[in-house]
Motif scaffolding. Structure first.
Motif, PDB file in Angstrom:
ATOM      1  N   PRO A  46       5.228   3.322  10.338  1.00 49.69           N
ATOM      2  CA  PRO A  46       4.023   3.366   9.507  1.00 49.69           C
ATOM      3  C   PRO A  46       4.030   2.850   8.059  1.00 49.69           C
ATOM      4  O   PRO A  46       3.271   2.272   7.463  1.00 49.69           O
ATOM      5  CB  PRO A  46       3.245   4.701   9.693  1.00 49.69           C
ATOM      6  CG  PRO A  46       3.920   5.284  10.511  1.00 49.69           C
ATOM      7  CD  PRO A  46       5.514   4.799  10.709  1.00 49.69           C
ATOM      8  N   ALA A  47       5.229   2.968   7.549  1.00 49.24           N
ATOM      9  CA  ALA A  47       5.511   2.446   6.229  1.00 49.24           C
ATOM     10  C   ALA A  47       6.052   1.068   6.304  1.00 49.24           C
ATOM     11  O   ALA A  47       6.145   0.304   5.196  1.00 49.24           O
ATOM     12  CB  ALA A  47       6.803   3.192   5.480  1.00 49.24           C
ATOM     13  N   VAL A  48       6.303   0.267   7.311  1.00 50.57           N
ATOM     14  CA  VAL A  48       6.597  -1.029   7.491  1.00 50.57           C
ATOM     15  C   VAL A  48       5.570  -2.000   7.914  1.00 50.57           C
ATOM     16  O   VAL A  48       4.688  -1.697   8.601  1.00 50.57           O
ATOM     17  CB  VAL A  48       7.710  -0.997   8.434  1.00 50.57           C
ATOM     18  CG1 VAL A  48       8.453  -2.365   8.535  1.00 50.57           C
ATOM     19  CG2 VAL A  48       8.997  -0.278   8.232  1.00 50.57           C
ATOM     20  N   VAL A  49       5.645  -3.026   7.048  1.00 50.97           N
ATOM     21  CA  VAL A  49       4.136  -3.849   7.233  1.00 50.97           C
ATOM     22  C   VAL A  49       4.669  -5.196   7.432  1.00 50.97           C
ATOM     23  O   VAL A  49       5.971  -5.693   7.252  1.00 50.97           O
ATOM     24  CB  VAL A  49       3.601  -3.998   5.868  1.00 50.97           C
ATOM     25  CG1 VAL A  49       2.811  -2.490   5.749  1.00 50.97           C
ATOM     26  CG2 VAL A  49       4.276  -4.341   4.899  1.00 50.97           C
TER      27      VAL A  49
ATOM     28  N   VAL B  56       6.960   1.712  -0.817  1.00 46.01           N
ATOM     29  CA  VAL B  56       7.848   2.802  -1.497  1.00 46.01           C
ATOM     30  C   VAL B  56       7.179   3.854  -2.345  1.00 46.01           C
ATOM     31  O   VAL B  56       7.666   4.546  -3.047  1.00 46.01           O
ATOM     32  CB  VAL B  56       8.900   1.945  -2.224  1.00 46.01           C
ATOM     33  CG1 VAL B  56       9.870   1.475  -1.375  1.00 46.01           C
ATOM     34  CG2 VAL B  56       8.402   1.139  -3.389  1.00 46.01           C
ATOM     35  N   SER B  57       5.797   3.753  -2.254  1.00 45.42           N
ATOM     36  CA  SER B  57       4.998   4.840  -2.732  1.00 45.42           C
ATOM     37  C   SER B  57       3.597   4.768  -2.054  1.00 45.42           C
ATOM     38  O   SER B  57       3.260   3.926  -1.341  1.00 45.42           O
ATOM     39  CB  SER B  57       4.838   4.273  -4.339  1.00 45.42           C
ATOM     40  OG  SER B  57       3.832   3.204  -4.275  1.00 45.42           O
TER      41      SER B  57
ATOM     42  N   VAL C 119      -0.504  -3.292  -3.494  1.00 45.21           N
ATOM     43  CA  VAL C 119      -1.714  -3.035  -2.662  1.00 45.21           C
ATOM     44  C   VAL C 119      -2.898  -2.100  -3.238  1.00 45.21           C
ATOM     45  O   VAL C 119      -2.247  -0.914  -3.758  1.00 45.21           O
ATOM     46  CB  VAL C 119      -1.705  -2.620  -1.068  1.00 45.21           C
ATOM     47  CG1 VAL C 119      -2.954  -2.494  -0.277  1.00 45.21           C
ATOM     48  CG2 VAL C 119      -0.825  -3.747  -0.583  1.00 45.21           C
ATOM     49  N   ASP C 120      -4.069  -2.539  -3.402  1.00 43.52           N
ATOM     50  CA  ASP C 120      -5.047  -1.517  -3.867  1.00 43.52           C
ATOM     51  C   ASP C 120      -5.521  -0.573  -2.771  1.00 43.52           C
ATOM     52  O   ASP C 120      -5.703  -1.106  -1.790  1.00 43.52           O
ATOM     53  CB  ASP C 120      -6.230  -2.586  -4.231  1.00 43.52           C
ATOM     54  CG  ASP C 120      -7.306  -1.323  -4.880  1.00 43.52           C
ATOM     55  OD1 ASP C 120      -7.214  -0.325  -4.891  1.00 43.52           O
ATOM     56  OD2 ASP C 120      -8.620  -1.862  -5.080  1.00 43.52           O
ATOM     57  N   PRO C 121      -4.987   0.866  -2.929  1.00 44.25           N
ATOM     58  CA  PRO C 121      -5.047   1.760  -1.861  1.00 44.25           C
ATOM     59  C   PRO C 121      -6.685   1.974  -1.302  1.00 44.25           C
ATOM     60  O   PRO C 121      -6.793   2.484  -0.357  1.00 44.25           O
ATOM     61  CB  PRO C 121      -4.371   2.660  -2.380  1.00 44.25           C
ATOM     62  CG  PRO C 121      -4.180   2.894  -3.905  1.00 44.25           C
ATOM     63  CD  PRO C 121      -4.406   1.460  -4.260  1.00 44.25           C
ATOM     64  N   LYS C 122      -7.494   1.853  -2.550  1.00 45.16           N
ATOM     65  CA  LYS C 122      -8.942   2.231  -2.265  1.00 45.16           C
ATOM     66  C   LYS C 122      -9.223   3.584  -1.564  1.00 45.16           C
ATOM     67  O   LYS C 122      -9.853   3.771  -0.813  1.00 45.16           O
ATOM     68  CB  LYS C 122      -9.608   1.115  -1.363  1.00 45.16           C
ATOM     69  CG  LYS C 122      -9.419  -0.307  -1.815  1.00 45.16           C
ATOM     70  CD  LYS C 122      -9.945  -1.327  -0.677  1.00 45.16           C
ATOM     71  CE  LYS C 122     -10.039  -2.801  -1.219  1.00 45.16           C
ATOM     72  NZ  LYS C 122     -10.675  -3.548  -0.301  1.00 45.16           N
TER      73      LYS C 122
ATOM     74  N   PHE D 127      -0.764   5.614   1.437  1.00 47.19           N
ATOM     75  CA  PHE D 127       0.172   5.016   2.296  1.00 47.19           C
ATOM     76  C   PHE D 127       1.269   5.940   2.816  1.00 47.19           C
ATOM     77  O   PHE D 127       1.912   6.585   1.889  1.00 47.19           O
ATOM     78  CB  PHE D 127       0.410   3.674   1.812  1.00 47.19           C
ATOM     79  CG  PHE D 127      -0.645   2.746   1.709  1.00 47.19           C
ATOM     80  CD1 PHE D 127      -1.188   2.075   2.797  1.00 47.19           C
ATOM     81  CD2 PHE D 127      -1.127   2.422   0.426  1.00 47.19           C
ATOM     82  CE1 PHE D 127      -2.326   1.087   2.524  1.00 47.19           C
ATOM     83  CE2 PHE D 127      -1.924   1.547   0.108  1.00 47.19           C
ATOM     84  CZ  PHE D 127      -2.625   0.983   1.135  1.00 47.19           C
ATOM     85  N   THR D 128       1.565   5.701   3.961  1.00 47.10           N
ATOM     86  CA  THR D 128       3.274   6.261   4.497  1.00 47.10           C
ATOM     87  C   THR D 128       4.102   5.529   3.643  1.00 47.10           C
ATOM     88  O   THR D 128       3.939   4.192   3.825  1.00 47.10           O
ATOM     89  CB  THR D 128       3.256   6.490   5.894  1.00 47.10           C
ATOM     90  OG1 THR D 128       2.174   7.060   6.616  1.00 47.10           O
ATOM     91  CG2 THR D 128       4.656   6.936   6.406  1.00 47.10           C
TER      92      THR D 128
END
Length: 518
Positions: A63-66, A144-145, A191-194, A198-199
């Protein structure tokens, strides 16, 4: 006519014969056992106590990889492939087209074109330039965060105008570029997490990864997204000619176009490398991929996050390796260190008194084993840091304090030299025992090599006509007599070789020649 034997009867006869055979074998061997065929027993394998696969690791880190989609600016040179299918991306365009033709990374990314021509080395050349809008490039990345910072490669985002992140559950987010570092090919996006979290994954300690350890790569090959491959660490400390800080992990997990910027995990789910390059004559995976070590990536990414750029120390010298011949010539016990092949006065090294011909052997008391290690050590310091540089000069070690500069402030302008002065013509003269014919240079700085005996040690070491001998064992020379005097002095000290500093154009190098006998 005999009646046809029925199938049941044949089966009974076969079973009886088989049972008899087994019984006979048991009796002949003196074994008392039940009489039935052992192969009739079902095969049963006891499952291992722990599942040896990678599913547990993948389920946690995936889930952390995009996927990273990059919409590039218009009017950028298109691909050398007629369809644009070239480079580390899915679709049109090649993120390496901006690299010079002789850039070392081209041999890792300039994939073959089945319809195009190639050069003698099998590398396919660039097609004519054509302008126009380009399709969306694709690569990989990883968070990474939890608030949306993510890592990818600089070459994935280079030339991009807008950036879109696609998570493994197909959600899309706009991202902005925080900073890039071309020297290590890393980039940081945000990225704006809104409101969502994120994982994310953490960098591990790649120094603990041994050759042969398992590694899992997750990424976006050919735009497929969320693809997992596995392999081992094949080698460490690879120098592929990409830059002065090369220290790649080599892995054999399948890495293809689009995997760039994706993570390579150890079995604990920590990132040990960022996939950045492959070696492939065809463009497909051949089991040779290179990843930026986690220790390097962690430092660079933190600097990009804090400052938007990477600040590195700068010494201001050109350096080369110390061969055994050079070590013998200067009186070193081994080949550790980096020899200064060119030093300009208006640099931190010049101001500190470091000279051409010095061998840098340590920084702050820590041994330097190679030019590459020296580059990494100096780059690890912040600008304006004071360090102690130990050099070997005149058969003795000397420590010089140096205040490092900032490598980002390098002046790329060429330095003009003194005008030529009229000099009287001088006849060339041979250097006995060394296979070289010499004449003073027109500007009085050095001695020009006008001829080289092809069977001499000088020719074997690469000395060629047109080279200018600048120094011999660190002493400046302006005539053949100066050269001979330096050679005689070196011979009296009992050294096996003598060190020549050669200049050809704007390039300096050192060559150690064995002292001629007789």
């Amino acid at each position: 006519m005999q009646p046809t034997e029925t199938k049941p009867r044949r089966s009974r006869l076969f079973a009886a014969a088989l049972a008899a055979g087994v019984a006979s074998a048991a009796i002949a061997g003196g074994i008392v056992t039940s009489v039935h065929p052992t192969f009739a027993e079902p095969v049963s394998v006891t499952p291992p106590a722990q599942n040896p696969g990678f599913a547990d690791v993948v389920s946690k880190v995936a889930p952390a990889v995009v996927s990273v989609r990059v919409k590039e600016k218009a009017n950028v040179v298109a691909s050398d492939d007629e369809d644009g299918n070239n480079g580390d991306q899915s679709g049109n365009g090649n993120p390496f087209e901006s690299l010079p033709r002789d850039h070392p990374l081209r041999r890792f990314f300039e994939f073959g074109n089945p319809r195009g021509g190639g050069n003698d080395n099998g590398q396919h050349g660039m097609r004519p330039r054509r302008d126009g809008p380009r399709a969306m490039a694709q690569g990989s990345g990883f968070f990474v965060s939890e608030d949306g910072y993510l890592v990818t490669n600089n070459h994935v985002v280079d030339g991009g105008e807008t950036f879109t992140i696609v998570t493994n559950d197909a959600k899309e987010f706009d991202a902005k570029l925080i900073g890039t570092d071309k020297r290590t090919d890393l980039a940081l996006l945000k990225v704006d997490p809104k409101g969502q979290k994120f994982t994310y994954v953490e960098f591990g300690d790649d120094s603990k990864s041994r050759v042969g350890d398992w590694v899992v790569a997750v990424g976006n090959p050919f735009g497929l997204g969320g693809s997992v491959t596995a392999g081992i660490v094949s080698a460490r400390g690879r120098d592929i000619g990409a830059g002065p800080y090369d220290d790649f992990l080599q892995i054999d997990a399948a890495v293809n176009r689009g995997n760039s910027g994706g993570p390579a995990f150890d079995l604990s789910g920590r990132v040990i490398g960022v996939n950045t390059a492959i070696f492939s004559p065809s463009g497909g995976n051949v089991g040779i991929a290179f990843a930026i070590p986690a220790t390097t990536a962690k430092t660079v990414i933190q600097s990009l996050r804090d400052n938007g750029s990477v600040q590195r120390g700068w010494l201001g010298v050109q350096i080369g390796p110390v061969s055994q011949d050079i070590a013998d010539a200067v009186g070193l016990a081994n080949t550790d260190g980096a020899i200064v092949t060119l030093q300009e006065t208006d640099t931190p090294a010049g101001k500190a008194g470091i000279q051409t011909g010095d061998v840098i052997t340590a920084v702050n008391g820590e041994t330097v084993t190679s030019p590459r290690e020296l580059s990494r050590k100096i780059a690890g310091f912040a600008p304006d840091t004071k360090v102690d540089v130990t050099v070997w000069r005149g058969n003795a070690a000397k420590t010089l304090p140096v205040t490092l500069g900032n490598i980002s402030s390098l002046d790329q302008a060429s330095n003009g030299k003194d005008d030529d002065e009229d000099k009287p013509a001088v006849s060339p003269s041979s250097l006995s025992g060394y296979g070289m014919t010499l004449t003073p240079s027109d500007d009085g700085k050095g001695v020009v090599v006008t001829d080289v005996d092809p069977d001499s040690s000088a020719a074997d070491k690469g000395v060629q006509t047109g080279d200018v001998i600048v120094t011999v064992n660190g002493k400046e020379v302006a005539s053949r007599r100066d050269v001979q005097g330096a050679l005689d002095e070196a011979g009296k000290t009992g050294r096996k070789a003598v060190l020549f500093q050669l200049r050809n154009g704007d390039q300096n190098r050192f060559v150690a020649l064995p002292i001629a006998k007789g």
